[in-house]
Write an enzyme that holds these catalytic residues in place. Structure first.
Site, PDB file in Angstrom:
ATOM      1  N   TYR A   1     -43.133-107.693  -9.171  1.00 55.72           N
ATOM      2  CA  TYR A   1     -42.688-108.286  -7.916  1.00 55.72           C
ATOM      3  C   TYR A   1     -41.243-107.870  -7.642  1.00 55.72           C
ATOM      4  O   TYR A   1     -40.468-107.633  -8.572  1.00 55.72           O
ATOM      5  CB  TYR A   1     -42.764-109.816  -7.970  1.00 55.72           C
ATOM      6  CG  TYR A   1     -44.156-110.371  -7.799  1.00 55.72           C
ATOM      7  CD1 TYR A   1     -44.654-110.682  -6.546  1.00 55.72           C
ATOM      8  CD2 TYR A   1     -44.969-110.599  -8.909  1.00 55.72           C
ATOM      9  CE1 TYR A   1     -45.933-111.211  -6.385  1.00 55.72           C
ATOM     10  CE2 TYR A   1     -46.250-111.119  -8.761  1.00 55.72           C
ATOM     11  CZ  TYR A   1     -46.719-111.421  -7.495  1.00 55.72           C
ATOM     12  OH  TYR A   1     -47.979-111.927  -7.346  1.00 55.72           O
TER      13      TYR A   1
ATOM     14  N   ASP B   1     -48.993-115.502  -1.232  1.00 54.92           N
ATOM     15  CA  ASP B   1     -48.908-116.652  -0.343  1.00 54.92           C
ATOM     16  C   ASP B   1     -48.574-116.239   1.081  1.00 54.92           C
ATOM     17  O   ASP B   1     -48.312-115.067   1.370  1.00 54.92           O
ATOM     18  CB  ASP B   1     -47.840-117.621  -0.855  1.00 54.92           C
ATOM     19  CG  ASP B   1     -48.161-118.158  -2.233  1.00 54.92           C
ATOM     20  OD1 ASP B   1     -49.330-118.505  -2.465  1.00 54.92           O
ATOM     21  OD2 ASP B   1     -47.245-118.213  -3.077  1.00 54.92           O
TER      22      ASP B   1
END
Length: 468
Positions: free
Chosen positions: A256, A187
């Site tokens: 992540y 994003d």
């Protein structure tokens, strides 16, 4: 099993669409071959020596999905199997790979409309040798509107990468025709140290006679692209891959990392709550729901660790990191999980709130809460089988010097801010601040909720019925 079945159905649908395209493209083959043979590219680099076959045809991308995630070569229109070769030249037909490149939905969107083709495209060299290549990319997302360029908002990492590929004349066809695929679509503001994309690129691996040359004669993709890319995007490795490789579907796992300042957070409670995420769960209450494209919200988390980050900053606070590993993630899933853990670390929520949110029978509607900020989130790595990224010594040295320079610049800037802080006196601690925050906090399970998945899908169906 539900996730696997869903992906299998979606992929079979894509196969059916691709087969229809094959039939159309076979009818266009003669016209395309004539265009390619009559096309002269005056700007072609001197280092590229086209073969007689290559200059008279366009390159095909023969791929078929099999058993949900496996892909196998199609046969030519004469019925003979094409030999396995990720640099093979198709003189019979052109098959388009219309994968959307990767994303958060369970199945890629199949676009059936195609722009009219011309004999030559700006930034591509359609009659050069090619090979399917995976590129490992590192970027710092602060100034970008995410990775994917589909939202028509610039700049994006993807758009900058394709601009560089075009300027370097590494593209052998359009983006759709190059079998482009991306492992993930981060994003706005999110960074990555291990994003991976795959596509067909121009290659020096064969001479005019079709003989395979030494790997050392190949184009130094890392060095060439890094000379063109902006300073906050770098290619850090490349690898030749098999013809059935797609960066999105061939990925076995993703990692992540989320950085944060410890402050007064109770990290032991956060770790206890984080361990509840491990395993396969329905994460619809920990994501931004996309009922149009996603029907299965089950994902598997393999590891969730919260620990002090190895850093050399001499601030009063401690820098910590959450490391999350899983096979795949939903839209905004990591940031939603982190947001709930922060509430637990502040003592505003119990660790049992994670159990309640994972129980979709008890909590079918997601409570409204704010996601964690995007800036500290990093796509750390993407895991593949038998993919080993390469980087020449010259390109690696240039990368080291580049990142050292960037690091020193940011550390100087941080030192200036630290100097500014040292000029100010620290305020007296307010003993009532924590109590006031807890008193104003509305428990997650008492908040207003978003529509459930069933309610969203019913609304979508009702809207489509009205439009018909």
């Amino acid at each position: 099993m539900a996730a696997a079945d869903g992906e299998t159905v979606a992929l079979r649908t894509e196969v059916a669409a691709l087969r229809l395209r094959v039939l159309e493209l076979e009818r266009e083959n003669q016209r395309l071959a004539q265009i390619a043979s009559s096309c002269s590219c005056s700007a072609k680099e001197d280092t590229v020596t086209p073969s007689p076959v290559a200059s008279a045809s366009l390159y095909g991308c023969d791929q078929e999905l099999h058993k949900g995630k496996q892909h196998e070569s199609r046969t030519s229109e004469h019925g003979a199997n094409l030999p396995f070769d990720h640099m093979a030249i198709s003189t019979e037909k052109e098959v388009l790979c219309n994968s959307d490149g990767g994303g958060h939905s369970d199945a890629p969107k199949i676009k059936r409309s195609h722009a009219k083709r011309t004999g030559h495209q700006v930034g591509t060299v359609s009659h050069c040798q090619k090979r399917l290549v995976a590129l490992k990319i590192m970027y710092f997302g602060q100034r970008f509107y995410g990775f994917a360029s589909e939202a028509q908002t610039e700049p994006t990492i993807e758009s900058e990468v394709f601009k560089a590929l075009e300027r370097a004349r590494l593209l052998v066809s359009s983006r759709k025709e190059s079998c482009y695929s991306r492992c993930g679509r981060t994003d706005k503001g999110v960074s990555a140290t291990g994003q991976v994309i795959s596509l067909y690129l121009r290659s020096n691996m064969r001479d005019a006679g079709g003989n395979v040359l030494d790997e050392r004669s190949e184009i130094d993709y890392v060095r060439v692209l890094n000379k063109i890319l902006p300073r906050d995007i770098r290619v850090i490795g490349w690898c030749p891959v098999a013809a059935d490789f797609l960066a999105r579907f061939s990925c076995l796992g993703r990692e992540y990392k989320y950085l944060f300042w410890k402050g007064g957070l109770d990290t032991s409670k956060m770790q206890k709550a984080a361990s509840k995420f491990i395993g396969e769960h329905d994460f619809r209450n920990f994501c931004k729901m996309d009922a149009v494209n996603v029907s299965n919200y089950k994902r598997r988390i393999t590891d969730f660790d919260i620990s002090a980050y190895d850093q050399r900053l001499n601030f009063d606070d401690e820098l910590w990191a959450m490391t999350i590993k899983g096979s795949a993630f939903l839209w905004h899933q990591v940031r939603c999980m982190v947001a709930v853990l922060f509430l637990i670390g502040q003592g505003l929520e119990s660790t049992f709130v994670v159990d309640s949110l994972l129980d979709i029978t008890k909590t079918p509607r997601k409570p409204q809460y704010t996601m964690a900020p995007e800036l500290p989130l990093i796509l750390r790595s993407c895991l593949f089988d038998k993919v080993s990224f390469m980087c020449s010594s010259d390109a690696r040295q240039a990368l080291i010097e580049h990142f050292k320079d960037e690091y020193h610049q940011y550390m100087l800037q941080a030192a200036i801010y630290y100097e500014a802080l040292s000029c100010l006196s620290s305020p007296e601690p307010n003993p009532y601040e924590s109590h006031q925050k807890k008193r104003n906090h509305i428990p997650l399970m008492s908040r207003q909720t978003e529509p459930s998945y069933e309610e969203r899908t019913s609304k979508v169906k009702a809207k489509s019925t009205v439009l018909k």
